[in-house]
Write an enzyme that holds these catalytic residues in place. Structure first.
Site, PDB file in Angstrom:
ATOM      1  N   ARG A 296     -12.725  10.202  11.770  1.00 51.04           N
ATOM      2  CA  ARG A 296     -13.484   9.704  12.906  1.00 51.04           C
ATOM      3  C   ARG A 296     -13.153   8.241  13.177  1.00 51.04           C
ATOM      4  NH1 ARG A 296     -19.203   9.087  12.446  1.00 51.04           N
ATOM      5  NH2 ARG A 296     -18.811   9.695  10.304  1.00 51.04           N
TER       6      ARG A 296
ATOM      7  N   LYS B 167     -15.174  26.405  -0.205  1.00 49.84           N
ATOM      8  CA  LYS B 167     -16.384  27.069  -0.644  1.00 49.84           C
ATOM      9  C   LYS B 167     -17.503  26.050  -0.825  1.00 49.84           C
ATOM     10  CE  LYS B 167     -17.524  25.656  -4.119  1.00 49.84           C
ATOM     11  NZ  LYS B 167     -17.735  24.669  -5.137  1.00 49.84           N
TER      12      LYS B 167
ATOM     13  N   HIS C 237     -10.960  27.126  -5.503  1.00 48.43           N
ATOM     14  CA  HIS C 237      -9.776  26.542  -6.156  1.00 48.43           C
ATOM     15  C   HIS C 237      -9.541  27.092  -7.556  1.00 48.43           C
ATOM     16  CE1 HIS C 237     -12.623  23.672  -7.992  1.00 48.43           C
ATOM     17  NE2 HIS C 237     -11.674  23.412  -8.868  1.00 48.43           N
TER      18      HIS C 237
ATOM     19  N   LYS D  49      -5.835  27.969 -10.170  1.00 45.07           N
ATOM     20  CA  LYS D  49      -5.550  27.386 -11.497  1.00 45.07           C
ATOM     21  C   LYS D  49      -4.535  28.271 -12.214  1.00 45.07           C
ATOM     22  CE  LYS D  49      -9.953  25.044 -12.195  1.00 45.07           C
ATOM     23  NZ  LYS D  49      -9.688  23.622 -12.392  1.00 45.07           N
TER      24      LYS D  49
ATOM     25  N   GLU E 251     -19.124  21.346 -17.781  1.00 43.45           N
ATOM     26  CA  GLU E 251     -18.613  20.066 -17.273  1.00 43.45           C
ATOM     27  C   GLU E 251     -19.350  18.920 -17.936  1.00 43.45           C
ATOM     28  OE1 GLU E 251     -17.398  20.067 -12.908  1.00 43.45           O
ATOM     29  OE2 GLU E 251     -19.289  21.161 -12.906  1.00 43.45           O
TER      30      GLU E 251
ATOM     31  N   ASP F  95     -23.092  26.387  -6.018  1.00 43.58           N
ATOM     32  CA  ASP F  95     -21.894  25.550  -6.111  1.00 43.58           C
ATOM     33  C   ASP F  95     -20.840  26.178  -7.043  1.00 43.58           C
ATOM     34  OD1 ASP F  95     -20.407  23.061  -5.719  1.00 43.58           O
ATOM     35  OD2 ASP F  95     -20.950  22.553  -7.778  1.00 43.58           O
TER      36      ASP F  95
ATOM     37  N   HIS G 110     -16.787  30.335  -8.332  1.00 48.24           N
ATOM     38  CA  HIS G 110     -15.847  30.236  -9.455  1.00 48.24           C
ATOM     39  C   HIS G 110     -16.129  31.259 -10.552  1.00 48.24           C
ATOM     40  CE1 HIS G 110     -14.708  26.726  -7.356  1.00 48.24           C
ATOM     41  NE2 HIS G 110     -15.469  25.840  -7.967  1.00 48.24           N
TER      42      HIS G 110
ATOM     43  N   LYS H  57     -23.686  20.964 -15.639  1.00 46.44           N
ATOM     44  CA  LYS H  57     -23.145  19.602 -15.579  1.00 46.44           C
ATOM     45  C   LYS H  57     -23.768  18.767 -16.684  1.00 46.44           C
ATOM     46  CE  LYS H  57     -21.819  19.487 -10.744  1.00 46.44           C
ATOM     47  NZ  LYS H  57     -20.372  19.561 -10.899  1.00 46.44           N
TER      48      LYS H  57
HETATM   49  C1  BG6 Z   1     -16.206  22.378  -7.424  1.00 45.11           C
HETATM   50  C2  BG6 Z   1     -17.676  22.075  -7.496  1.00 45.11           C
HETATM   51  O1  BG6 Z   1     -15.991  23.531  -6.661  1.00 45.11           O
HETATM   52  O2  BG6 Z   1     -15.702  22.591  -8.729  1.00 45.11           O
HETATM   53  C3  BG6 Z   1     -17.931  20.876  -8.385  1.00 45.11           C
HETATM   54  O3  BG6 Z   1     -18.177  21.838  -6.190  1.00 45.11           O
HETATM   55  C4  BG6 Z   1     -17.282  21.044  -9.736  1.00 45.11           C
HETATM   56  O4  BG6 Z   1     -19.327  20.652  -8.520  1.00 45.11           O
HETATM   57  C5  BG6 Z   1     -15.824  21.452  -9.572  1.00 45.11           C
HETATM   58  O5  BG6 Z   1     -17.383  19.838 -10.439  1.00 45.11           O
HETATM   59  C6  BG6 Z   1     -15.209  21.820 -10.907  1.00 45.11           C
HETATM   60  O6  BG6 Z   1     -13.832  22.003 -10.719  1.00 45.11           O
HETATM   61  P1  BG6 Z   1     -12.784  21.743 -11.884  1.00 45.11           P
HETATM   62  O7  BG6 Z   1     -11.487  22.137 -11.283  1.00 45.11           O
HETATM   63  O8  BG6 Z   1     -12.888  20.299 -12.236  1.00 45.11           O
HETATM   64  O9  BG6 Z   1     -13.203  22.620 -13.014  1.00 45.11           O
END
Ligand code: BG6
Length: 477
Positions: free
Chosen positions: A54, A152, A182, A186, A220, A239, A244, A328
């Site tokens: 923007r 996502k 994502h 991996k 995490e 999330d 995932h 987390k």
């Molecule tokens: C993301 C989440 O999709 O994946 C995050 O929104 C999370 O909250 C992250 O921390 C974890 O990804 P990775 O690749 O670090 O395991």
């Protein structure tokens, strides 16, 4: 074996157009991923990368944001970065009113070819997806060769996911929509498919006759890291679990597809999601780490941890618990899948046949990250005299040591696949909906009493979900 295939197959010259181009995702993941592909020669001077934002920005600002993310790669590869920079076109574009879209169109038109892929990456909140699509449509940029990449989670529940998808579908068809999870990009997650479908040794064991339970952990150590406002309205279930962890579960539980192509792989994953037993009120626990409220600036009941038991109602998996947990601010950063096999029915080494030692069952441990690899836990004879003394041992395949090369980041693979037009590692909409069906039910059971506070640096709140079935969490380091 196709070991002679070139490691970096060429991809067609394409235009990447990144909306939210100066945001966290773009500077932390997308741009570095494109740069790595440039370093590998897959992306070359025939590509263009439009960074849409923007506000007017300078290339130095962009470089600064990338380096702030701790990505030293720019400094290490200075000469290549200077060449890569020439592909970047900074584009001022306000999606709220479409200002700047005409200029983008003019720039894209310079690369005249009706087959040149244009990849619109929407690194934005899903509330803006419809708006961006409208802007593209107004400029006639929803061309047959256009692709749209979405992050996502899509929506916050089944209803909103459907609404967003309906809106996007007015401008793009399913074969043009790339929904990113994502985790599917991996290396170790892709390796799950290789493990299962390029080998035969596990297939006969891969069912409820031989597998006792499956555990999937995505732990995490980070907290919400400046994404508080997003995270607080989603939480760990939406999330992480909705996408995932359920995708990992699909790859473990799916039937072998007849072919390794997008439709057949996704058909099989969909079957798993449709076979999920409705969640049970008693088989999950949610937690929030202490100090969360201070971090997000308000007191809310958003869960930062979820552990749950999932059952799959089909012939292969009936009665095998899949335990899923993610959180987390836990004590370790580790994503791991642990498959525990059922034990022997008879122990020829035990004198006391009533009291067989069931400790140390065979386990297959798939380490998704870090220290990617596979471990197979076996019982072996302890060397030396003293009779048949058994001790737990391990076959250990470390991908890092075996391949001695850098494992590409998930986004590298996914971005390249968008240019190639390969949707295998992207979620089809029916999968997303089926995942929401399950998650919506789970979310309806959430209650404040269920939310347990846990210490930062712990492994989340204590739970009895596994205990009830005679299991325990496999310790993760
Ligand atoms: C993301 C989440 O999709 O994946 C995050 O929104 C999370 O909250 C992250 O921390 C974890 O990804 P990775 O690749 O670090 O395991």
């Amino acid at each position: 074996m196709n070991i002679n295939l070139p490691k970096s197959a060429l991809i067609p010259p394409s235009d990447y157009v990144i909306f939210g181009g100066t945001g966290d995702l773009a500077t932390r993941k997308i741009l570095p991923a494109l740069f790595w592909r440039f370093l590998d020669g897959q992306i070359n001077e025939n590509f263009s990368i439009f960074i849409c934002s923007r506000k007017e920005i300078k290339i130095e600002d962009l470089e600064l944001s990338i380096s702030k993310q701790g990505l030293g790669i720019i400094k290490e590869q200075k000469v290549s970065w200077e060449k890569f920079k020439k592909l970047i076109k900074l584009t001022k574009l306000d999606v709220s009113n479409g200002a700047g879209a005409e200029e983008l169109k003019k720039e894209l038109n310079k690369n005249t070819s009706s087959s040149r892929p244009i990849i619109f990456y929407l690194a934005l909140s899903s509330d803006l997806f419809n708006r961006v699509c409208e802007v593209l449509k107004n400029q006639d940029l929803n061309l047959p060769q256009s692709r749209i990449v979405l992050e996502k989670p899509l929506g916050k529940d089944r209803k909103t996911a459907k609404r967003i998808n309906d809106e996007i579908s007015r401008y793009f068809n399913e074969s043009q929509i790339y929904r990113i999870d994502h985790y599917l990009g991996k290396e170790t997650v892709q390796n799950l498919m290789a493990l299962r479908f390029a080998n035969v040794i596990f297939e006969n064991q891969w069912n409820n006759k031989h597998i006792d339970n499956v555990q999937i952990t995505v732990a995490e150590t980070v907290g919400v890291e400046g994404r508080g406002s997003y995270y607080d309205s989603y939480g760990a279930i939406k999330d992480m679990l909705q996408n995932h962890l359920l995708q990992l579960l699909c790859l473990i539980a799916m039937e072998p597809p007849a072919n390794f192509n997008a439709e057949e792989v996704r058909d099989e994953k969909l079957r798993v999601l449709k076979a999920l037993a409705p969640p049970s009120k008693d088989d999950f626990i949610i937690g929030q780490y202490k100090g969360y409220a201070k971090e997000v600036g308000q007191t809310t009941n958003t869960e930062t941890y979820i552990a749950t038991k999932v059952l799959i109602n089909n012939w292969r998996w009936a009665e095998v618990p899949f335990y899923l947990r993610t959180g987390k601010k836990l004590s370790v950063r580790a994503s791991e899948i642990v498959i525990t096999f059922k034990d022997r029915v008879h122990d020829i080494f035990s004198k006391d046949i009533k009291n067989i030692d069931h400790s140390h069952p065979n386990r297959l441990i798939i380490r998704v990250q870090p220290d990617e690899g596979l471990r197979l836990q076996l019982r072996s004879k302890e060397p030396g005299p003293g009779g048949m003394r058994l001790f737990p041992s391990e076959l250990n395949l470390s991908f890092g040591e075996t391949f001695q090369s850098r494992l590409p980041d998930a986004y590298e693979r996914l971005l390249i696949d968008t240019a190639r037009g390969n949707q295998t590692l992207f979620m089809r909409f029916d999968e997303v909906l089926a995942a929401w069906n399950y998650i919506d039910k789970l979310v309806s059971f959430l209650s404040i009493e269920k939310l347990k506070k846990y210490d930062q640096g712990s492994m989340g709140p204590a739970d009895t979900i596994l205990e009830k079935s005679g299991h325990e969490w496999f310790e993760i380091h």
